[in-house]
Scaffold this active site. Structure first.
Site, PDB file in Angstrom:
ATOM      1  N   ASN A   7       0.654  -1.121   0.138  1.00  0.00           N
ATOM      2  CA  ASN A   7       0.186  -0.049   0.004  1.00  0.00           C
ATOM      3  C   ASN A   7       0.829   1.255   0.151  1.00  0.00           C
ATOM      4  O   ASN A   7       1.859   1.565   0.716  1.00  0.00           O
ATOM      5  CB  ASN A   7      -0.823  -0.065   1.341  1.00  0.00           C
ATOM      6  N   HIS A  10       0.869   6.173   1.871  1.00  0.00           N
ATOM      7  CA  HIS A  10       1.723   6.959   2.728  1.00  0.00           C
ATOM      8  C   HIS A  10       2.743   7.817   2.057  1.00  0.00           C
ATOM      9  O   HIS A  10       3.170   8.956   2.603  1.00  0.00           O
ATOM     10  CB  HIS A  10       2.383   6.052   3.868  1.00  0.00           C
ATOM     11  N   HIS A  43      -5.503   3.507  -2.138  1.00  0.00           N
ATOM     12  CA  HIS A  43      -6.874   3.805  -1.500  1.00  0.00           C
ATOM     13  C   HIS A  43      -7.550   5.274  -1.964  1.00  0.00           C
ATOM     14  O   HIS A  43      -6.930   6.346  -1.449  1.00  0.00           O
ATOM     15  CB  HIS A  43      -7.088   3.849  -0.034  1.00  0.00           C
ATOM     16  N   ARG A  45      -9.502   7.828  -1.532  1.00  0.00           N
ATOM     17  CA  ARG A  45     -10.705   8.221  -0.327  1.00  0.00           C
ATOM     18  C   ARG A  45     -11.538   9.507  -0.973  1.00  0.00           C
ATOM     19  O   ARG A  45     -11.202  10.290  -1.657  1.00  0.00           O
ATOM     20  CB  ARG A  45      -9.757   8.636   1.030  1.00  0.00           C
ATOM     21  N   ARG A  49      -7.460  12.464   0.669  1.00  0.00           N
ATOM     22  CA  ARG A  49      -6.310  13.096   1.511  1.00  0.00           C
ATOM     23  C   ARG A  49      -4.903  12.453   1.212  1.00  0.00           C
ATOM     24  O   ARG A  49      -3.896  12.888   1.570  1.00  0.00           O
ATOM     25  CB  ARG A  49      -6.626  12.763   3.063  1.00  0.00           C
ATOM     26  N   GLU A  70      -8.632   0.456  -3.317  1.00  0.00           N
ATOM     27  CA  GLU A  70      -9.659   0.353  -2.481  1.00  0.00           C
ATOM     28  C   GLU A  70     -10.681   1.620  -2.512  1.00  0.00           C
ATOM     29  O   GLU A  70     -10.224   2.629  -2.743  1.00  0.00           O
ATOM     30  CB  GLU A  70      -9.115   0.665  -0.866  1.00  0.00           C
ATOM     31  N   THR A 101      -8.431   2.832   8.248  1.00  0.00           N
ATOM     32  CA  THR A 101      -9.724   2.122   8.128  1.00  0.00           C
ATOM     33  C   THR A 101      -9.945   1.550   9.670  1.00  0.00           C
ATOM     34  O   THR A 101      -9.010   0.531   9.806  1.00  0.00           O
ATOM     35  CB  THR A 101      -9.842   1.161   6.857  1.00  0.00           C
ATOM     36  N   GLU A 151     -10.872  -9.780   2.390  1.00  0.00           N
ATOM     37  CA  GLU A 151      -9.553  -9.351   2.955  1.00  0.00           C
ATOM     38  C   GLU A 151     -10.040  -9.135   4.401  1.00  0.00           C
ATOM     39  O   GLU A 151     -10.852  -8.333   4.941  1.00  0.00           O
ATOM     40  CB  GLU A 151      -9.251  -7.953   2.666  1.00  0.00           C
ATOM     41  N   HIS A 192      -3.933  -4.786   7.455  1.00  0.00           N
ATOM     42  CA  HIS A 192      -4.048  -4.014   8.480  1.00  0.00           C
ATOM     43  C   HIS A 192      -3.265  -4.062   9.690  1.00  0.00           C
ATOM     44  O   HIS A 192      -3.358  -5.092  10.597  1.00  0.00           O
ATOM     45  CB  HIS A 192      -5.577  -3.651   8.840  1.00  0.00           C
TER      46      HIS A 192
HETATM   47  N1  PXP Z   1      -5.808  -3.440   3.702  1.00  0.00           N
HETATM   48  C1  PXP Z   1      -6.882  -2.379   3.440  1.00  0.00           C
HETATM   49  C2  PXP Z   1      -8.071  -2.898   3.279  1.00  0.00           C
HETATM   50  C3  PXP Z   1      -6.602  -1.310   4.142  1.00  0.00           C
HETATM   51  O1  PXP Z   1      -7.588  -0.362   4.358  1.00  0.00           O
HETATM   52  C4  PXP Z   1      -5.382  -1.112   4.542  1.00  0.00           C
HETATM   53  C5  PXP Z   1      -5.116   0.285   5.209  1.00  0.00           C
HETATM   54  O2  PXP Z   1      -5.149   1.541   4.340  1.00  0.00           O
HETATM   55  C6  PXP Z   1      -4.359  -1.859   4.382  1.00  0.00           C
HETATM   56  C7  PXP Z   1      -4.698  -3.032   3.985  1.00  0.00           C
HETATM   57  C8  PXP Z   1      -3.040  -1.539   4.748  1.00  0.00           C
HETATM   58  O3  PXP Z   1      -2.965  -1.310   6.466  1.00  0.00           O
HETATM   59  P1  PXP Z   1      -1.526  -0.879   7.198  1.00  0.00           P
HETATM   60  O4  PXP Z   1      -1.226   0.458   6.472  1.00  0.00           O
HETATM   61  O5  PXP Z   1      -1.750  -0.827   8.560  1.00  0.00           O
HETATM   62  O6  PXP Z   1      -0.532  -1.944   6.724  1.00  0.00           O
END
Ligand code: PXP
Length: 239
Positions: A7, A10, A43, A45, A49, A70, A101, A151, A192
């Protein structure tokens, strides 16, 4: 083989903090693929953001890169997603004030709405997934909705492990749900709050095919990369 989805939201957050172009999430998507990730996750959003429409469109157009987008159930976001055609979509809940999330979807309330959304993506041959809590009831609902994957939200497990609390009950729930999902022909992913330790615990669950990891992976990369960058600057300023 288990797959790793990275992901990169960030990276966009960091870019946006300056309002300029660096670090560029589109460059990051290519970079992450080259580094060995199996797919990338972004994602889009409702408040944009981090990842914006331009990033999402550009990233989804990169050849030979599997993109997992996402999205919430917001109509405008769904329309955008159908237009830019990612390889995969994962429907997630979205609350305005949340930092990230916070939990899985409420399928009890939103089942028919989500079923309708999923059918639109299926028509476009886009792999569909739902971000859910480890609950057998939600796997049953996911089956009725007709998704390809679920997921499982691993946030609670991760928090228990990080705070050195007993996590066996939560882990058992994830194991049972993974087995139940596979029996129902639903592919299982996990994500997550995952770090090295939590991932090592979860990799023992053979039913989990994909891990989607963001915050820790990107944060840890700062420390893995700082020495190299500092040395480079030292070389540059050396007279
Ligand atoms: N999977 C999903 C569906 C998410 O919403 C997120 C957070 O954006 C993640 C995975 C990744 O989570 P983390 O950033 O805590 O590793």
């Amino acid at each position: 083989m288990k797959r790793l989805g990275v992901n990169i939201d960030h990276i966009a957050t960091l870019r946006n903090a300056r309002g300029e172009n660096h670090p560029d999430p589109v460059y990051a998507a290519r970079f992450v693929k080259k580094a060995g990730a199996d797919s990338i996750t972004i994602h889009l959003r409702e408040d944009r953001r981090h990842i914006n429409d331009y990033d999402a469109k550009k990233i989804c157009s990169i050849k030979n890169l599997l993109v997992n987008l996402e999205i919430s159930t917001n109509l405008e976001i769904i329309k955008t997603a159908l237009k830019i055609k990612p390889d995969f979509v994962c429907i997630v809940p979205e609350n305005r004030k949340e930092i990230t999330t916070e939990g899985g979807l409420n399928l009890k309330i939103n089942k028919s709405k989500i079923k309708h959304i999923i059918s639109k993506f299926k028509k476009k041959k886009i792999r569909t997934s739902l971000f859910i809590n480890p609950s057998i009831e939600d796997i049953k609902r996911s089956k009725k909705i007709g998704v390809d994957c679920v997921e499982i939200h691993t946030g609670r497990l991760s928090n228990l492990i990080k705070s050195k609390k007993n996590y066996s009950k939560e882990l058992k729930k994830i194991i049972n749900c993974s087995k139940f999902a596979i029996k129902n022909n639903i592919e299982v992913h996990a994500g997550h709050g995952l770090d090295y330790k939590t991932t090592k615990i979860l990799r023992r669950i053979k039913e989990i095919k994909e891990f989607n990891i963001g915050h820790f992976l990107i944060g840890e990369s700062i420390f893995e990369g700082l020495t190299k960058v500092i040395k480079k600057f030292k070389r540059i300023i050396k007279t």
